[in-house]
Design an enzyme around this catalytic site. Structure first.
Site, PDB file in Angstrom:
ATOM      1  N   ASN A  45     -21.085 -97.024  -9.689  1.00 46.71           N
ATOM      2  CA  ASN A  45     -20.638 -96.712  -8.320  1.00 46.71           C
ATOM      3  C   ASN A  45     -21.167 -95.346  -7.880  1.00 46.71           C
ATOM      4  O   ASN A  45     -21.601 -95.175  -6.724  1.00 46.71           O
ATOM      5  CB  ASN A  45     -19.106 -96.681  -8.246  1.00 46.71           C
ATOM      6  N   GLU A 142     -16.084 -93.140 -18.852  1.00 47.29           N
ATOM      7  CA  GLU A 142     -16.039 -94.566 -19.217  1.00 47.29           C
ATOM      8  C   GLU A 142     -17.103 -94.916 -20.252  1.00 47.29           C
ATOM      9  O   GLU A 142     -17.399 -96.091 -20.455  1.00 47.29           O
ATOM     10  CB  GLU A 142     -16.156 -95.459 -17.973  1.00 47.29           C
ATOM     11  N   GLY A 251     -13.209 -91.918  -5.473  1.00 53.58           N
ATOM     12  CA  GLY A 251     -13.615 -90.779  -6.294  1.00 53.58           C
ATOM     13  C   GLY A 251     -15.075 -90.894  -6.712  1.00 53.58           C
ATOM     14  O   GLY A 251     -15.806 -89.900  -6.750  1.00 53.58           O
ATOM     15  N   ASP A 252     -15.499 -92.112  -7.024  1.00 54.34           N
ATOM     16  CA  ASP A 252     -16.899 -92.317  -7.417  1.00 54.34           C
ATOM     17  C   ASP A 252     -17.833 -92.005  -6.249  1.00 54.34           C
ATOM     18  O   ASP A 252     -18.899 -91.405  -6.430  1.00 54.34           O
ATOM     19  CB  ASP A 252     -17.126 -93.764  -7.858  1.00 54.34           C
TER      20      ASP A 252
HETATM   21  O1  RIB Z   1     -13.457 -96.005  -9.997  1.00 53.45           O
HETATM   22  C1  RIB Z   1     -13.430 -97.383  -9.742  1.00 53.45           C
HETATM   23  C2  RIB Z   1     -14.067 -98.135 -10.871  1.00 53.45           C
HETATM   24  O2  RIB Z   1     -13.297 -97.944 -12.038  1.00 53.45           O
HETATM   25  C3  RIB Z   1     -14.119 -99.621 -10.663  1.00 53.45           C
HETATM   26  O3  RIB Z   1     -15.305-100.043 -10.033  1.00 53.45           O
HETATM   27  C4  RIB Z   1     -13.931-100.174 -12.072  1.00 53.45           C
HETATM   28  O4  RIB Z   1     -15.053-100.843 -12.556  1.00 53.45           O
HETATM   29  C5  RIB Z   1     -13.577 -98.982 -12.932  1.00 53.45           C
HETATM   30  O5  RIB Z   1     -14.641 -98.563 -13.680  1.00 53.45           O
END
Ligand code: RIB
Length: 295
Positions: A45, A142, A251-252
């Site tokens: 994202n 992540e 946030g992304d």
């Molecule tokens: O920040 C949102 C994201 O968090 C989602 O797209 C999901 O895949 C998780 O990684």
């Protein structure tokens, strides 16, 4: 500084999303709407957000050799993102997120990391040409801790601008955190960095910079915008009022837009203003990328 690349190391997911009236509590079952599939993953994202802001973007990470992985990579290529350094792992499932979104736009997310958990610590070596001082390197939580730490060390050693979005929340080795140019936590992630709840007033944020050992904090504050805090000054950037549809990925979007602005040579305070505006627009559409605007 000439315009550099945005190099994102991080997760690539497919999001399985259900709309609900109210998010379920522990042990509760709620009936939602139809299942919808979106592209997601915090890293991917952020890469898309930066690309839509005009940056030259390189994505580094891993997907499985399954349909989810194929679709995720195709979606990045369509955005003009270089995915040549993304590994396709035989026998591994692609990352998947199970997401409930309430009628008020709030979300609840469970991630099955799959291939994201198998990203190797030397992943930054896959950047071609190699990382340079013109580049902005972005990483989040992540992918495994060892990956985050090595990427920060390698990016810093190359002279790149290094950004850490410590999401989901977990503590960070202070020695590693000191190498990061810009740390972008929300309130909860900031508490995990500092080790206790942080008061969001100016004094509290200044103290958090010192407590975390950070060079600069950009704290995202949801509908209240963001605050840029260094050991010298706290600057607040309010968000415009918008009709919220889905806050997933806000946030992304902020992180990707901030990286794009820094890569094109904007000062950090101007970059925060740009990122707040871009992130505000992003919550007016469904899915992590549905409302993400183009520059
Ligand atoms: O920040 C949102 C994201 O968090 C989602 O797209 C999901 O895949 C998780 O990684």
């Amino acid at each position: 500084m000439t315009a550099g690349r945005v190099i994102v190391v991080g997760s690539i997911n497919v999001d399985l999303v259900v709309g609900v009236d109210e998010l379920p509590g522990p042990g509760e079952t709620v009936i939602g709407g139809d299942l919808v599939t979106h592209q997601g993953g915090k890293g991917a994202n952020q890469a898309v957000a930066a690309a839509r802001q005009g940056a030259s973007v390189v994505m580094l990470g891993a997907v499985g050799d399954d349909d989810f992985g194929t679709g995720a990579l195709e979606a990045l290529v369509v955005e003009g993102i270089d995915v040549s350094g993304v590994r396709v792992l035989s026998g591994a499932p692609s990352g998947t997120a199970l997401i409930a979104v309430s009628s008020g736009g709030e979300n609840q997310i469970v991630v099955a990391p799959g291939a994201n958990a198998r990203v190797e610590a030397t992943v930054l070596d896959a950047a071609s040409p190699p990382v340079s001082a013109d580049d902005v390197v972005v990483v989040q939580h992540e992918v495994p801790v060892a990956v985050v730490e090595r990427v920060i060390r390698d990016g810093s050693a190359a002279g790149a601008t290094v950004m850490l979005n410590p999401a989901p929340a977990r503590a960070v080795d202070p020695e590693v955190l000191a190498l990061v140019d810009v740390v972008i936590p929300n309130e909860h992630e900031l508490a995990a960095l500092v080790g206790s709840a942080v008061s969001l007033d100016d004094a509290g944020l200044s103290a958090a910079v010192a407590a975390a050992g950070a060079r600069a904090l950009v704290v995202t504050l949801g509908g209240d915008g963001a605050a840029l805090a260094t050991d010298e000054v706290v600057t607040r950037v309010p968000a415009p009022v918008v009709d919220v549809v889905d806050t997933t990925g806000a946030g992304d979007t902020f992180v990707g837009a901030l990286a794009a602005a820094l890569a094109r040579g904007e000062a950090l305070d101007a970059a925060v203003v740009a990122a707040v505006e871009v992130a505000a627009v992003s919550v007016t559409g469904a899915g992590a990328r549905g409302g993400m605007p183009r520059r």
